[in-house]
Design a protein around this motif. Structure first.
Motif, PDB file in Angstrom:
ATOM      1  N   TYR A  87      13.884   8.645 -10.622  1.00 52.86           N
ATOM      2  CA  TYR A  87      13.386  10.919 -10.315  1.00 52.86           C
ATOM      3  C   TYR A  87      13.655  10.717 -11.545  1.00 52.86           C
ATOM      4  CZ  TYR A  87      16.348   9.475  -6.004  1.00 52.86           C
ATOM      5  OH  TYR A  87      16.723   8.538  -4.418  1.00 52.86           O
ATOM      6  N   PHE A  88      11.309  11.507 -11.703  1.00 53.51           N
ATOM      7  CA  PHE A  88      11.096  11.908 -11.859  1.00 53.51           C
ATOM      8  C   PHE A  88       9.783  13.462 -12.164  1.00 53.51           C
ATOM      9  CE2 PHE A  88       9.230   8.386 -10.799  1.00 53.51           C
ATOM     10  CZ  PHE A  88       7.785   8.426 -11.335  1.00 53.51           C
ATOM     11  N   SER A  89       9.218  13.477 -12.606  1.00 55.61           N
ATOM     12  CA  SER A  89       8.103  14.839 -12.515  1.00 55.61           C
ATOM     13  C   SER A  89       7.033  14.059 -13.405  1.00 55.61           C
ATOM     14  CB  SER A  89       8.667  16.500 -12.807  1.00 55.61           C
ATOM     15  OG  SER A  89       9.229  16.488 -11.829  1.00 55.61           O
ATOM     16  N   LEU A  90       5.827  13.935 -12.824  1.00 53.38           N
ATOM     17  CA  LEU A  90       4.676  13.813 -13.482  1.00 53.38           C
ATOM     18  C   LEU A  90       4.116  15.200 -13.275  1.00 53.38           C
ATOM     19  CD1 LEU A  90       3.066  10.703 -11.942  1.00 53.38           C
ATOM     20  CD2 LEU A  90       4.508  10.874 -14.035  1.00 53.38           C
ATOM     21  N   LYS A  91       3.462  15.636 -15.024  1.00 55.17           N
ATOM     22  CA  LYS A  91       2.955  16.706 -15.682  1.00 55.17           C
ATOM     23  C   LYS A  91       1.809  16.293 -16.670  1.00 55.17           C
ATOM     24  CE  LYS A  91       4.520  19.551 -18.601  1.00 55.17           C
ATOM     25  NZ  LYS A  91       4.022  18.959 -19.425  1.00 55.17           N
ATOM     26  N   ASP A  92       0.893  17.629 -15.982  1.00 54.87           N
ATOM     27  CA  ASP A  92      -0.091  17.800 -17.103  1.00 54.87           C
ATOM     28  C   ASP A  92      -0.077  19.580 -17.576  1.00 54.87           C
ATOM     29  OD1 ASP A  92      -1.466  19.359 -15.539  1.00 54.87           O
ATOM     30  OD2 ASP A  92      -2.850  18.319 -14.264  1.00 54.87           O
ATOM     31  N   VAL A 131       2.672  20.607 -11.988  1.00 56.68           N
ATOM     32  CA  VAL A 131       3.989  19.484 -11.739  1.00 56.68           C
ATOM     33  C   VAL A 131       3.979  18.857 -11.024  1.00 56.68           C
ATOM     34  CG1 VAL A 131       6.141  18.889 -12.500  1.00 56.68           C
ATOM     35  CG2 VAL A 131       4.805  20.392 -14.029  1.00 56.68           C
ATOM     36  N   ILE A 132       4.124  17.121 -10.398  1.00 56.02           N
ATOM     37  CA  ILE A 132       4.186  16.773  -8.979  1.00 56.02           C
ATOM     38  C   ILE A 132       5.401  16.091  -9.098  1.00 56.02           C
ATOM     39  CG2 ILE A 132       2.867  14.965 -10.012  1.00 56.02           C
ATOM     40  CD1 ILE A 132       2.403  14.281  -6.794  1.00 56.02           C
ATOM     41  N   SER A 133       6.144  16.334  -8.058  1.00 57.26           N
ATOM     42  CA  SER A 133       7.674  14.791  -8.660  1.00 57.26           C
ATOM     43  C   SER A 133       7.354  14.080  -8.069  1.00 57.26           C
ATOM     44  CB  SER A 133       8.823  16.131  -7.328  1.00 57.26           C
ATOM     45  OG  SER A 133       9.673  16.875  -7.734  1.00 57.26           O
ATOM     46  N   ALA A 134       7.558  12.391  -8.678  1.00 56.10           N
ATOM     47  CA  ALA A 134       8.054  11.527  -8.436  1.00 56.10           C
ATOM     48  C   ALA A 134       9.238  10.539  -8.117  1.00 56.10           C
ATOM     49  CB  ALA A 134       7.292  11.155  -9.032  1.00 56.10           C
ATOM     50  N   ALA A 135       9.012   9.323  -7.828  1.00 53.02           N
ATOM     51  CA  ALA A 135      10.641   8.586  -7.365  1.00 53.02           C
ATOM     52  C   ALA A 135       9.754   7.436  -7.038  1.00 53.02           C
ATOM     53  CB  ALA A 135      11.011   9.115  -5.845  1.00 53.02           C
ATOM     54  N   MET A 136      10.454   6.170  -7.724  1.00 45.52           N
ATOM     55  CA  MET A 136      10.182   4.855  -8.140  1.00 45.52           C
ATOM     56  C   MET A 136      11.959   4.714  -7.521  1.00 45.52           C
ATOM     57  SD  MET A 136       8.010   2.432 -10.611  1.00 45.52           S
ATOM     58  CE  MET A 136       7.705   1.448 -10.207  1.00 45.52           C
TER      59      MET A 136
END
Length: 407
Positions: free
Chosen positions: A47-52, A56-61
């Protein structure tokens, strides 16, 4: 047509509408961003976030996908994630469910931190010879952290458990956000100006890479390196890091570990004192035993035995020498006696008196007191002569002296 402004939707209904708008239209999208707040779960999911810079957008893999990935993501890493957008109704949020991930380069934050780290290292800010030993038994500890965070509670609990009599001063400061570097600098200056502690714990709990940035601020790092009071950096969890870790005199993986580093456990210290006391007592008893053994060697009986052991060989040698001397003297006496007896026999054989014993006599000319051994020495007729025998002397007169013919 019903005015949507007048129609009341349930939360679940509006969420389903949003889901219906997003999920069918964004089933395969690729998003580039910097990883932040990366949290691998015990189940294997990530579980992590992607940001610029703007969003920010949450993400899961999930585990089935990330097990095939050739690298391990980390905060600050710039990546491209391909997946589908999913609405998570329970939280009312949307996220991207990643199916693939590839590195897109080093994140801007990590690149900035690495450049700053290398530059400060070249200046010697992180040099080992600048670091000082922590005081072993400090009486005062200054804690520079947020007064409301979990970190300060953990630190105080550990300090209370390990050394209840320790004087702790909590200097409050912000630990994230734009104001944090300025407050940390003010706290460091305050602690030094009023001598609030013999050692400083600077730290906070875990957080994203952005949350920890104040502890990598260049002014903060330089202030830590120049601080005249030994400092422990305890920023985040064990996997987290900040440039303050390199500038401080010691790094602790967690705030609780920092509290353990600056205090000696009283029970452990008591055990160490007992152990060392026992060691000193044992060494003293060993020295005492050695001294007694040395003194015992000088007791009268032992001295007498040692003297007898030393004297006995000498007396034996003396007795042997005496016996050898006596034996030599006896041999010499016997030899001398034999030689004397032989000389006596020789003298006896050569003595004229021995000849007299065989019936011979010695004739003296009384007038000249000379032995008459030849006829030519005979005094004239009528002269008085003496005749010496083996046991006496006869005085006689010469009536005639004649040469005896040789036969």
């Amino acid at each position: 047509m019903i005015d949507q402004a007048e129609q009341a939707y349930k939360v679940s209904e509006i969420t389903r509408i949003i889901s219906g708008l997003l999920e069918p239209n964004l089933q395969q999208v690729t998003v580039e961003g910097e990883i932040s707040n990366f949290r691998p779960a015990s189940s294997g999911h990530w579980y992590f976030s992607l940001k610029d810079q703007d969003a920010v957008i949450s993400a899961a893999m999930f585990r089935g996908r990330n097990s095939r990935l050739g690298f391990t993501p980390a905060d600050g890493m710039l990546v491209r994630v391909t997946g589908s957008i999913s609405v998570y109704a329970k939280r009312g949020s949307y996220q991207i469910i990643a199916e693939r991930m590839q590195q897109a380069g080093t994140g801007d934050i990590l690149a900035m931190l690495e450049e700053r780290k290398q530059r400060l290292a070249r200046e010697g800010i992180f040099a080992t010879d600048r670091k000082r030993e922590l005081p072993r038994l400090p009486q005062r500890v200054a804690v520079l952290t947020s007064p409301t965070g979990a970190a300060v509670r953990d630190i105080l609990q550990v300090l209370q458990r390990r050394n209840a009599g320790l004087h702790v001063v909590v200097v409050p400061c912000a630990v994230q956000g734009s104001a944090a570097p300025r407050e940390i600098l003010r706290g460091l200056e305050l602690i030094q100006r009023h001598d609030l502690g013999e050692v400083i714990i600077l730290g906070r709990g875990g957080g994203s890479l952005e949350d920890l940035l104040p502890f990598s601020d260049e002014a903060v790092v330089r202030a830590i390196a120049d601080c005249r009071i030994p400092t422990v950096s305890a920023v985040g969890h064990e996997i987290d890091w900040a440039l303050s870790d390199y500038a401080a005199d010691m790094r602790a993986p967690t705030p609780s570990a920092a509290a353990e580093l600056v205090t000696e456990n009283r029970l452990e210290l008591y055990r160490q004192v007992l152990d060392r006391g026992r060691g000193i007592a044992a060494a003293f008893m060993q020295r005492l035993s050695s001294a007694r053994s040395l003194i015992d060697r000088f007791e009268p009986q032992i001295l007498q035995e040692r003297y007898a052991a030393f004297q006995q060989p000498l007396l034996q040698r003396l007795d042997d020498a005496k016996e050898d001397l006596i034996s030599a003297m006896q041999d010499r006496t016997r030899s001398s006696r034999q030689q004397l007896q032989l000389a006596h026999v020789s003298l006896e054989a050569m003595s004229p008196f021995a000849v007299l014993q065989r019936g011979y006599a010695i004739v003296y000319d009384d007038s000249r007191n000379e032995v008459v051994s030849r006829i030519a020495q005979a005094p004239p007729a009528g002269s008085s002569i003496g005749v010496v025998l083996a046991d006496g002397r006869i005085t006689a007169s010469v009536t005639e002296a004649a040469q005896q013919e040789q036969t």
